[in-house]
Design a protein around this motif. Sequence first.
Motif, PDB file in Angstrom:
ATOM      1  N   CYS A 191      40.568  26.105  36.584  1.00 28.98           N
ATOM      2  CA  CYS A 191      39.232  26.513  36.142  1.00 28.98           C
ATOM      3  C   CYS A 191      39.206  28.019  35.870  1.00 28.98           C
ATOM      4  O   CYS A 191      39.617  28.821  36.707  1.00 28.98           O
ATOM      5  CB  CYS A 191      38.203  26.158  37.205  1.00 28.98           C
ATOM      6  N   GLY A 192      38.708  28.391  34.696  1.00 27.78           N
ATOM      7  CA  GLY A 192      38.685  29.799  34.307  1.00 27.78           C
ATOM      8  C   GLY A 192      37.482  30.531  34.833  1.00 27.78           C
ATOM      9  O   GLY A 192      36.657  31.074  34.056  1.00 27.78           O
ATOM     10  N   PHE A 193      37.346  30.557  36.162  1.00 30.81           N
ATOM     11  CA  PHE A 193      36.193  31.215  36.790  1.00 30.81           C
ATOM     12  C   PHE A 193      36.616  31.585  38.207  1.00 30.81           C
ATOM     13  O   PHE A 193      36.384  30.833  39.155  1.00 30.81           O
ATOM     14  CB  PHE A 193      35.003  30.255  36.802  1.00 30.81           C
ATOM     15  N   LYS A 194      37.240  32.753  38.370  1.00 27.71           N
ATOM     16  CA  LYS A 194      37.808  33.150  39.656  1.00 27.71           C
ATOM     17  C   LYS A 194      37.408  34.585  39.992  1.00 27.71           C
ATOM     18  O   LYS A 194      37.465  35.469  39.131  1.00 27.71           O
ATOM     19  CB  LYS A 194      39.337  33.032  39.641  1.00 27.71           C
ATOM     20  N   LEU A 195      37.029  34.789  41.256  1.00 30.99           N
ATOM     21  CA  LEU A 195      36.559  36.086  41.726  1.00 30.99           C
ATOM     22  C   LEU A 195      37.544  36.648  42.744  1.00 30.99           C
ATOM     23  O   LEU A 195      37.937  35.952  43.682  1.00 30.99           O
ATOM     24  CB  LEU A 195      35.174  35.936  42.372  1.00 30.99           C
ATOM     25  N   PHE A 196      37.923  37.912  42.558  1.00 28.96           N
ATOM     26  CA  PHE A 196      38.882  38.588  43.426  1.00 28.96           C
ATOM     27  C   PHE A 196      38.241  39.820  44.048  1.00 28.96           C
ATOM     28  O   PHE A 196      37.502  40.549  43.376  1.00 28.96           O
ATOM     29  CB  PHE A 196      40.108  39.052  42.624  1.00 28.96           C
ATOM     30  N   SER A 197      38.521  40.056  45.314  1.00 30.19           N
ATOM     31  CA  SER A 197      38.161  41.355  45.873  1.00 30.19           C
ATOM     32  C   SER A 197      39.116  42.374  45.261  1.00 30.19           C
ATOM     33  O   SER A 197      40.188  42.023  44.752  1.00 30.19           O
ATOM     34  CB  SER A 197      38.297  41.347  47.394  1.00 30.19           C
ATOM     35  N   ARG A 198      38.736  43.648  45.301  1.00 29.02           N
ATOM     36  CA  ARG A 198      39.602  44.659  44.696  1.00 29.02           C
ATOM     37  C   ARG A 198      40.952  44.724  45.411  1.00 29.02           C
ATOM     38  O   ARG A 198      42.005  44.886  44.781  1.00 29.02           O
ATOM     39  CB  ARG A 198      38.923  46.034  44.720  1.00 29.02           C
ATOM     40  N   ALA A 199      40.923  44.565  46.735  1.00 31.91           N
ATOM     41  CA  ALA A 199      42.171  44.596  47.497  1.00 31.91           C
ATOM     42  C   ALA A 199      43.106  43.472  47.054  1.00 31.91           C
ATOM     43  O   ALA A 199      44.327  43.655  46.969  1.00 31.91           O
ATOM     44  CB  ALA A 199      41.876  44.495  48.991  1.00 31.91           C
ATOM     45  N   ALA A 200      42.544  42.296  46.747  1.00 33.29           N
ATOM     46  CA  ALA A 200      43.357  41.182  46.279  1.00 33.29           C
ATOM     47  C   ALA A 200      43.921  41.461  44.891  1.00 33.29           C
ATOM     48  O   ALA A 200      45.104  41.222  44.625  1.00 33.29           O
ATOM     49  CB  ALA A 200      42.533  39.899  46.268  1.00 33.29           C
ATOM     50  N   ALA A 201      43.076  41.968  43.995  1.00 33.95           N
ATOM     51  CA  ALA A 201      43.533  42.267  42.633  1.00 33.95           C
ATOM     52  C   ALA A 201      44.643  43.309  42.634  1.00 33.95           C
ATOM     53  O   ALA A 201      45.600  43.216  41.852  1.00 33.95           O
ATOM     54  CB  ALA A 201      42.357  42.752  41.791  1.00 33.95           C
ATOM     55  N   GLN A 202      44.541  44.290  43.514  1.00 28.96           N
ATOM     56  CA  GLN A 202      45.561  45.339  43.583  1.00 28.96           C
ATOM     57  C   GLN A 202      46.921  44.801  44.001  1.00 28.96           C
ATOM     58  O   GLN A 202      47.957  45.336  43.605  1.00 28.96           O
ATOM     59  CB  GLN A 202      45.115  46.424  44.564  1.00 28.96           C
ATOM     60  N   ARG A 203      46.930  43.737  44.775  1.00 31.22           N
ATOM     61  CA  ARG A 203      48.187  43.213  45.290  1.00 31.22           C
ATOM     62  C   ARG A 203      48.715  42.016  44.514  1.00 31.22           C
ATOM     63  O   ARG A 203      49.885  41.665  44.655  1.00 31.22           O
ATOM     64  CB  ARG A 203      48.023  42.841  46.774  1.00 31.22           C
ATOM     65  N   ILE A 204      47.863  41.409  43.703  1.00 31.50           N
ATOM     66  CA  ILE A 204      48.288  40.224  42.959  1.00 31.50           C
ATOM     67  C   ILE A 204      48.697  40.539  41.530  1.00 31.50           C
ATOM     68  O   ILE A 204      49.813  40.209  41.095  1.00 31.50           O
ATOM     69  CB  ILE A 204      47.169  39.162  42.971  1.00 31.50           C
ATOM     70  N   PHE A 205      47.817  41.170  40.765  1.00 31.54           N
ATOM     71  CA  PHE A 205      48.029  41.260  39.316  1.00 31.54           C
ATOM     72  C   PHE A 205      49.218  42.112  38.884  1.00 31.54           C
ATOM     73  O   PHE A 205      49.858  41.790  37.875  1.00 31.54           O
ATOM     74  CB  PHE A 205      46.733  41.691  38.624  1.00 31.54           C
ATOM     75  N   PRO A 206      49.581  43.187  39.595  1.00 32.38           N
ATOM     76  CA  PRO A 206      50.791  43.896  39.186  1.00 32.38           C
ATOM     77  C   PRO A 206      52.056  43.045  39.322  1.00 32.38           C
ATOM     78  O   PRO A 206      53.079  43.349  38.709  1.00 32.38           O
ATOM     79  CB  PRO A 206      50.838  45.093  40.142  1.00 32.38           C
ATOM     80  N   TYR A 207      51.984  41.968  40.097  1.00 37.64           N
ATOM     81  CA  TYR A 207      53.147  41.121  40.346  1.00 37.64           C
ATOM     82  C   TYR A 207      53.046  39.773  39.653  1.00 37.64           C
ATOM     83  O   TYR A 207      53.815  38.860  39.942  1.00 37.64           O
ATOM     84  CB  TYR A 207      53.336  40.956  41.861  1.00 37.64           C
ATOM     85  N   GLN A 208      52.109  39.644  38.746  1.00 29.95           N
ATOM     86  CA  GLN A 208      51.978  38.430  37.940  1.00 29.95           C
ATOM     87  C   GLN A 208      52.973  38.487  36.790  1.00 29.95           C
ATOM     88  O   GLN A 208      53.064  39.485  36.074  1.00 29.95           O
ATOM     89  CB  GLN A 208      50.556  38.323  37.383  1.00 29.95           C
ATOM     90  N   HIS A 209      53.723  37.407  36.578  1.00 25.76           N
ATOM     91  CA  HIS A 209      54.708  37.348  35.501  1.00 25.76           C
ATOM     92  C   HIS A 209      54.304  36.394  34.382  1.00 25.76           C
ATOM     93  O   HIS A 209      54.542  36.681  33.214  1.00 25.76           O
ATOM     94  CB  HIS A 209      56.074  36.910  36.045  1.00 25.76           C
TER      95      HIS A 209
END
Length: 330
Positions: free
Chosen positions: A232-250
């Motif tokens: 589902c294209g509807f997801k909410l991230f805390s900033r702390a989560a975004a900082q640790r997840i998205f730089p490591y997304q391939h």
Amino acid sequence: MDRSTLLYGSLAVLAVTFVTCYVALLILSPAPRKSRPSEKTYRSAKSPKDSQPLNSITDSASVDLTVVVPAYNETERMPGMLQAAINHLSKPALRNRTYELVIVDDGSSDGTADLALKFALGCPKSDIRVVRLEENAGKGGAVRHGMLHGRGRRLLFVDADGASRFEDLELLWKEMDRIAPNEEAAVAVGSRAHLVKTEAVVKRSVLRNILMYGLHTILRIVGVGHIRDTQCGFKLFSRAAAQRIFPYQHLTTWIFDVELLLLAKQLRMSVVEVPIEWHEVSGSKLNVVTDSLQMLRDLLVLRANHLLGRWKVAPAALRTGTVEDNGQKQ
């Protein structure tokens, strides 16, 4: 043939098989995408002609909410979704919540970026930023780009087709308050799982539903079976989560959501699945057969890279002023 010869022959076959599979993995694994200089800028109602530099996810939050909208050839469907978002975010009850919309045009050929800017000019009181990728990066690539440059204390990504009811953001927001009261790393996932036996899903094609159930089975094997609806294209991230997840997304293709959730699980983040309203919207870019085969391939590539340690999760929070591009600072 003696035993030693048979043993050496078996070991040789295993070695060749391993090397062949490893080489195939290297070929199939997506290479890190470097952002172009123009892609690190945006246009807005305040600056429609002169592009301004984007912020970084490593900076401190400066608004309460970032809404990332990945858009590829969405001149038909996106205006309604944007209007629904603005209508909701402009409600008097939410007047104290600051926000920005980051629309990421994923290399469109139909003037999506220009339409988004025109919409922004019509909503001068809203902070709408339009970013254009020079080449198509895939939905996951567009989401990742927007997230890496969001300013929000919390960051939502939402599909441009308007299939999800934007007002349901408040359901995700409430759950985020519950699982991350101090803005710890956490993810609230919009879910359509409760709609499986309703007309919203039953009316879809038989092939699409068969593939959906097959995907769920594979996801349990991959390690994210605890989430009933990963796509589902509807997801909410805390900033702390975004900082640790998205730089490591391939992954940048349709299955990128699974990688995000797998990273969250490996990092032991709190993840909650929240039922939302959803309806199918015509004009999907998804090719059911070919994209399903690509999803299967990418899931195997994802799992293999994690098992072999080629793709790693963030060891700690990123330092201010740096953004890592799949493990490489940019």
